[in-house]
Scaffold this motif. Sequence first.
Motif, PDB file in Angstrom:
ATOM      1  N   ALA A 119       0.971  -1.072  -0.144  1.00  0.00           N
ATOM      2  CA  ALA A 119      -0.097  -0.498   0.148  1.00  0.00           C
ATOM      3  C   ALA A 119       0.707   0.801  -0.177  1.00  0.00           C
ATOM      4  N   THR A 120       1.791   1.541   1.338  1.00  0.00           N
ATOM      5  CA  THR A 120       2.988   2.270   0.973  1.00  0.00           C
ATOM      6  C   THR A 120       3.568   2.299  -0.357  1.00  0.00           C
ATOM      7  N   LYS A 121       3.725   1.918  -0.664  1.00  0.00           N
ATOM      8  CA  LYS A 121       4.444   1.420  -2.472  1.00  0.00           C
ATOM      9  C   LYS A 121       3.420   2.313  -3.528  1.00  0.00           C
ATOM     10  N   VAL A 122       2.279   1.630  -3.340  1.00  0.00           N
ATOM     11  CA  VAL A 122       1.061   2.432  -4.424  1.00  0.00           C
ATOM     12  C   VAL A 122       0.873   3.635  -3.634  1.00  0.00           C
ATOM     13  N   ASP A 123       0.612   3.834  -2.975  1.00  0.00           N
ATOM     14  CA  ASP A 123       0.784   6.073  -2.559  1.00  0.00           C
ATOM     15  C   ASP A 123       2.232   6.644  -2.389  1.00  0.00           C
ATOM     16  N   GLN A 124       3.221   5.859  -2.446  1.00  0.00           N
ATOM     17  CA  GLN A 124       4.564   6.684  -3.843  1.00  0.00           C
ATOM     18  C   GLN A 124       4.487   6.672  -5.022  1.00  0.00           C
TER      19      GLN A 124
END
Length: 118
Positions: free
Chosen positions: A93-98
């Motif tokens: 989820a963090t990768k997607v946000d980044q």
Amino acid sequence: MDRMATKIPKTTPAPGRTGGSDSVVLERRPQRTKPPQMHQVVLLNDDFTPMEFVVLVIQEFFNKDRESATQIMLKIHLEGKGVCGVFPKDIAATKVDQVLGAARQAGHPLQCVHEPIE
Ligand code: TYC
């Protein structure tokens, strides 16, 4: 009075020891914790985001060298989508946000999602 000197206290065998002999038996215990569900981070193709930007994003956020980042980008370009990495759910989820943050900041419509595998 339940603790008379003549009474032999009942004991349960210590973990890993069974039976009355001196031998030690290591029992297999069922695993109680499951490994975390893994999620794949997928980039989607569009007609506007520059190829070079996608390559840089894959290098930056998925730690790929330029060669493999270019291959992944071309796969997405030709097939519509491609997996950039596999992570525990919160990291995915963090990768997607980044990725989405970097794309929007640069003014590109690049789309990125994560989904459970298996
Ligand atoms: N199709 C885009 C182009 O021709 C390149 C591109 C590749 C865009 C991968 C998004 O996830 C993507 N400029």
